[in-house]
Design a protein around this motif. Structure first.
Motif, PDB file in Angstrom:
ATOM      1  N   VAL A  58       0.837  -1.142  -0.057  1.00 48.06           N
ATOM      2  CA  VAL A  58       0.163   0.195   0.005  1.00 48.06           C
ATOM      3  C   VAL A  58       1.004   1.396   0.066  1.00 48.06           C
ATOM      4  N   VAL A  59       0.644   2.211  -0.898  1.00 45.74           N
ATOM      5  CA  VAL A  59       1.147   3.376  -0.902  1.00 45.74           C
ATOM      6  C   VAL A  59       0.138   4.601  -0.415  1.00 45.74           C
ATOM      7  N   ILE A  60       0.366   5.273   0.655  1.00 41.31           N
ATOM      8  CA  ILE A  60      -0.282   6.420   0.778  1.00 41.31           C
ATOM      9  C   ILE A  60       0.291   7.757   0.596  1.00 41.31           C
ATOM     10  N   VAL A  61      -0.210   8.647  -0.497  1.00 44.46           N
ATOM     11  CA  VAL A  61       0.369   9.943  -0.713  1.00 44.46           C
ATOM     12  C   VAL A  61      -0.282  10.840   0.037  1.00 44.46           C
ATOM     13  N   THR A  62       0.382  11.790   0.535  1.00 49.62           N
ATOM     14  CA  THR A  62       0.275  12.844   1.421  1.00 49.62           C
ATOM     15  C   THR A  62       0.845  14.158   0.941  1.00 49.62           C
ATOM     16  N   SER A  63       0.418  15.286   1.442  1.00 53.47           N
ATOM     17  CA  SER A  63       1.079  16.505   0.969  1.00 53.47           C
ATOM     18  C   SER A  63       2.286  16.751   2.052  1.00 53.47           C
ATOM     19  N   ASP A  64       3.092  17.764   1.309  1.00 49.41           N
ATOM     20  CA  ASP A  64       4.273  18.200   2.117  1.00 49.41           C
ATOM     21  C   ASP A  64       4.055  19.199   3.046  1.00 49.41           C
ATOM     22  N   ILE A  65       5.123  19.738   3.762  1.00 51.45           N
ATOM     23  CA  ILE A  65       4.791  20.765   4.726  1.00 51.45           C
ATOM     24  C   ILE A  65       4.195  21.929   4.509  1.00 51.45           C
ATOM     25  N   THR A  66       4.299  22.301   3.023  1.00 55.99           N
ATOM     26  CA  THR A  66       3.915  23.705   3.049  1.00 55.99           C
ATOM     27  C   THR A  66       2.196  23.769   2.948  1.00 55.99           C
ATOM     28  N   ARG A  67       1.511  22.509   2.957  1.00 56.50           N
ATOM     29  CA  ARG A  67       0.077  22.589   2.911  1.00 56.50           C
ATOM     30  C   ARG A  67      -0.333  21.484   4.280  1.00 56.50           C
ATOM     31  N   TYR A  68      -0.743  22.366   5.186  1.00 57.53           N
ATOM     32  CA  TYR A  68      -1.030  21.338   6.446  1.00 57.53           C
ATOM     33  C   TYR A  68      -2.424  20.956   6.294  1.00 57.53           C
ATOM     34  N   THR A  69      -2.701  19.426   6.408  1.00 60.75           N
ATOM     35  CA  THR A  69      -3.762  18.669   6.234  1.00 60.75           C
ATOM     36  C   THR A  69      -4.281  18.210   7.619  1.00 60.75           C
ATOM     37  N   GLY A  70      -3.410  18.158   8.493  1.00 63.44           N
ATOM     38  CA  GLY A  70      -3.686  17.018   9.660  1.00 63.44           C
ATOM     39  C   GLY A  70      -3.397  15.935   9.532  1.00 63.44           C
ATOM     40  N   SER A  71      -2.564  15.562   8.810  1.00 65.59           N
ATOM     41  CA  SER A  71      -1.982  14.271   8.468  1.00 65.59           C
ATOM     42  C   SER A  71      -1.526  13.714   9.646  1.00 65.59           C
ATOM     43  N   GLU A  72      -0.832  14.270  10.868  1.00 68.63           N
ATOM     44  CA  GLU A  72      -0.202  13.722  11.907  1.00 68.63           C
ATOM     45  C   GLU A  72      -1.469  12.940  12.785  1.00 68.63           C
ATOM     46  N   ILE A  73      -2.777  13.422  12.622  1.00 75.74           N
ATOM     47  CA  ILE A  73      -3.696  12.772  13.204  1.00 75.74           C
ATOM     48  C   ILE A  73      -4.478  11.598  12.263  1.00 75.74           C
ATOM     49  N   TYR A  74      -4.574  12.006  11.028  1.00 76.69           N
ATOM     50  CA  TYR A  74      -5.398  10.814  10.334  1.00 76.69           C
ATOM     51  C   TYR A  74      -4.470   9.867   9.753  1.00 76.69           C
ATOM     52  N   LEU A  75      -3.498  10.044   9.385  1.00 81.54           N
ATOM     53  CA  LEU A  75      -2.543   8.925   8.850  1.00 81.54           C
ATOM     54  C   LEU A  75      -2.405   7.734   9.938  1.00 81.54           C
ATOM     55  N   PRO A  76      -2.117   7.951  11.292  1.00 84.55           N
ATOM     56  CA  PRO A  76      -2.128   6.668  12.334  1.00 84.55           C
ATOM     57  C   PRO A  76      -3.467   5.926  12.212  1.00 84.55           C
ATOM     58  N   LEU A  77      -4.622   6.947  12.196  1.00 83.22           N
ATOM     59  CA  LEU A  77      -6.063   6.167  12.202  1.00 83.22           C
ATOM     60  C   LEU A  77      -6.067   5.198  10.913  1.00 83.22           C
ATOM     61  N   LEU A  78      -5.677   5.897   9.941  1.00 84.80           N
ATOM     62  CA  LEU A  78      -5.987   4.976   8.306  1.00 84.80           C
ATOM     63  C   LEU A  78      -4.957   3.922   8.409  1.00 84.80           C
ATOM     64  N   VAL A  79      -3.825   4.051   8.926  1.00 85.36           N
ATOM     65  CA  VAL A  79      -2.995   2.820   8.886  1.00 85.36           C
ATOM     66  C   VAL A  79      -3.322   1.890   9.953  1.00 85.36           C
ATOM     67  N   GLU A  80      -3.948   2.042  11.030  1.00 84.46           N
ATOM     68  CA  GLU A  80      -4.584   1.145  11.930  1.00 84.46           C
ATOM     69  C   GLU A  80      -5.914   0.539  11.306  1.00 84.46           C
ATOM     70  N   ARG A  81      -6.327   1.178  10.404  1.00 85.08           N
ATOM     71  CA  ARG A  81      -7.422   0.265   9.599  1.00 85.08           C
ATOM     72  C   ARG A  81      -6.724  -0.566   8.779  1.00 85.08           C
ATOM     73  N   LEU A  82      -5.697  -0.399   8.131  1.00 83.17           N
ATOM     74  CA  LEU A  82      -5.071  -1.224   7.193  1.00 83.17           C
ATOM     75  C   LEU A  82      -4.460  -2.529   7.889  1.00 83.17           C
ATOM     76  N   ASN A  83      -3.820  -2.149   9.139  1.00 81.87           N
ATOM     77  CA  ASN A  83      -3.319  -3.126  10.234  1.00 81.87           C
ATOM     78  C   ASN A  83      -4.335  -4.105  10.575  1.00 81.87           C
ATOM     79  N   ARG A  84      -5.745  -3.709  10.612  1.00 79.42           N
ATOM     80  CA  ARG A  84      -6.360  -4.521  11.031  1.00 79.42           C
ATOM     81  C   ARG A  84      -6.954  -5.529  10.009  1.00 79.42           C
ATOM     82  N   GLN A  85      -6.513  -4.909   8.654  1.00 80.07           N
ATOM     83  CA  GLN A  85      -6.728  -5.998   7.673  1.00 80.07           C
ATOM     84  C   GLN A  85      -5.739  -7.004   7.396  1.00 80.07           C
ATOM     85  N   GLY A  86      -4.764  -6.856   8.195  1.00 82.75           N
ATOM     86  CA  GLY A  86      -3.792  -7.862   8.091  1.00 82.75           C
ATOM     87  C   GLY A  86      -2.586  -7.344   7.190  1.00 82.75           C
TER      88      GLY A  86
END
Length: 419
Positions: free
Chosen positions: A58-86
């Motif tokens: 799996v590759v997750i694309v996210t924005s660089d530091i010039t565009r704050y997105t809240g990635s430090e909050i949502y990326l861990p929650l997204l990866v947690e879902r992927l972990n649950r899928q094995g």
């Protein structure tokens, strides 16, 4: 009322009868936490995630530091879902959508990934590395779509980012994660070049504008490129003015993005009954006015509320100057037709921003309050001032009898729309 300027602010002293209105978002902040908002959005596309299988990369694309997105909050929650899928951390990579921006530092990677930093591999996209680019095809308007090899070879590609206004692609987020986010330099340039009408001398396409997706040539080129990349789904946030996550959209890469754009338009477009004789616009202070290229967004949005020939006072500190070393060079061209010809001959994204700046400088009377030198401001077709009071004194002699003013305290986030 105080208007932000860099890390400081200016008091605005105006007679009440001159004020036509203050352009601010009509937005009630949600009572739910950002984590709850993210989790609900991920629930919406759980059926898609349920189709992911152990062993898939799996590759997750996210924005660089010039565009704050809240990635430090949502990326861990997204990866947690992927972990649950094995799918373990070792099979997940985060790809930073740099476009043509510089590489990120380790500290910036840590800010983007949050608690995921050190757990999953993070890679910066390189638009100039032919070994790690793959050609997918051509768009209808002839753009060769070449994107990052890791995204192409992944079993599942997830796009993440933030939705906001974009001054010629209509909106940010969604399909922009692919092009320009992880595309070749040539594809980035060509997608932005679509802002111009096909025929030389015909100028900018009027449909390539803020808040417009329908028939927008830049948007449609990006849509075609994104379709070629075949993302599994997207996850996009919407942020408040203070950068809090207030909404999130997940699901099909096109329909979820469009839903987010509708939400953003509803809450961050501001209806005005008529255009004003003068608009006073602050970018919202640092870092929104860190350089002129960033400040141009506020200039563009403010122009939507201003009568032709009207006065704009733009508060933009620009402590880091222009934001690109070649930007100012474009102002050797003083006539728009000459400028356009030079841009078509040697297209640069920053040249497009300079061209757009000169268009507005010649259409309106623009007073720029900044740290830039008088020579630099005048070379861009604007008038320099060192304070808001000085700018107001300068403007008074340029305004008609009975003039009215609209004020934009957060000019880079709100789009005035005439009824």
């Amino acid at each position: 009322m105080y208007l932000k300027y860099g890390s400081a602010s200016f008091p605005l002293n105006l007679p009440s009868h001159r004020l036509a209105g203050v352009i601010e978002p009509a937005l009630d902040l949600p009572s739910t936490s950002p984590r709850e908002i993210i989790s609900r959005a991920l629930d919406e596309c759980q059926a898609i995630i349920a189709g992911f299988n152990p062993g898939e990369k799996v590759v997750i694309v996210t924005s660089d530091i010039t565009r704050y997105t809240g990635s430090e909050i949502y990326l861990p929650l997204l990866v947690e879902r992927l972990n649950r899928q094995g799918i373990p951390d070792k099979d997940i990579q985060v790809l930073i959508a740099l476009g043509i921006h510089r590489s990120q530092t380790s500290h910036e990677h840590e800010k983007i990934l949050g608690p995921l930093y050190g757990r999953v591999k993070v890679i910066d996209h390189d638009c100039d590395d032919p070994r790690n680019l793959v050609v997918l095809g051509k768009t209808g308007n002839g753009i060769e779509v070449s994107i990052n090899r890791r995204a192409v070879e992944a079993d599942r590609l997830i796009l993440t980012g933030v939705i906001g206004f974009h001054y010629f692609a209509g909106f940010g987020g969604g399909r922009k994660s692919v092009m320009p986010g992880i595309a070749s330099r040539q594809a980035c340039m060509a997608s932005h070049f679509a802002v111009l009408n096909p025929l030389p001398g015909s100028g900018k396409n009027p449909l390539a504008t803020t808040g417009t997706l329908e028939n927008n040539p830049v948007h449609h080129a990006m849509l075609e490129a994104c379709a070629m990349a075949k993302p599994a789904f997207i996850f996009n946030t919407v942020l408040s003015l203070d950068k809090r996550i207030i909404a999130a959209y997940a699901g099909h890469w096109q329909t979820a993005h469009e839903a987010g754009c509708r939400f953003y338009q509803k809450h961050f477009a501001y209806p005005v009954d008529s255009k004003a004789d003068m608009v006073i616009v602050s970018c919202g202070g640092f870092p929104k006015d860190i350089n002129f290229i960033q400040a141009h967004k506020s200039m563009e949005y403010a122009s939507q509320a201003l009568c032709d020939g009207g006065v704009m006072i733009l508060l933009a500190e620009c402590r880091d100057g222009f934001g690109n070393e070649t930007f100012f060079n474009w102002f050797q061209h003083k006539r728009l037709d000459e400028f356009e010809a030079a841009l078509r001959a040697c297209y640069e994204i920053n040249g497009q921003t300079a061209y757009s700046t000169l268009q507005k400088a010649q259409r309106f009377k623009v007073i720029l309050v900044s740290r830039l030198s008088s020579h630099q401001v005048e070379s861009m077709g604007m008038m320099p001032a060192t304070s808001l009071d000085e700018a107001l004194n300068m403007a008074e002699g340029m305004l008609p009898e009975g003039w009215k003013v609209l004020v934009m305290p957060e000019g880079g986030s709100i789009l005035p729309v005439c009824r």
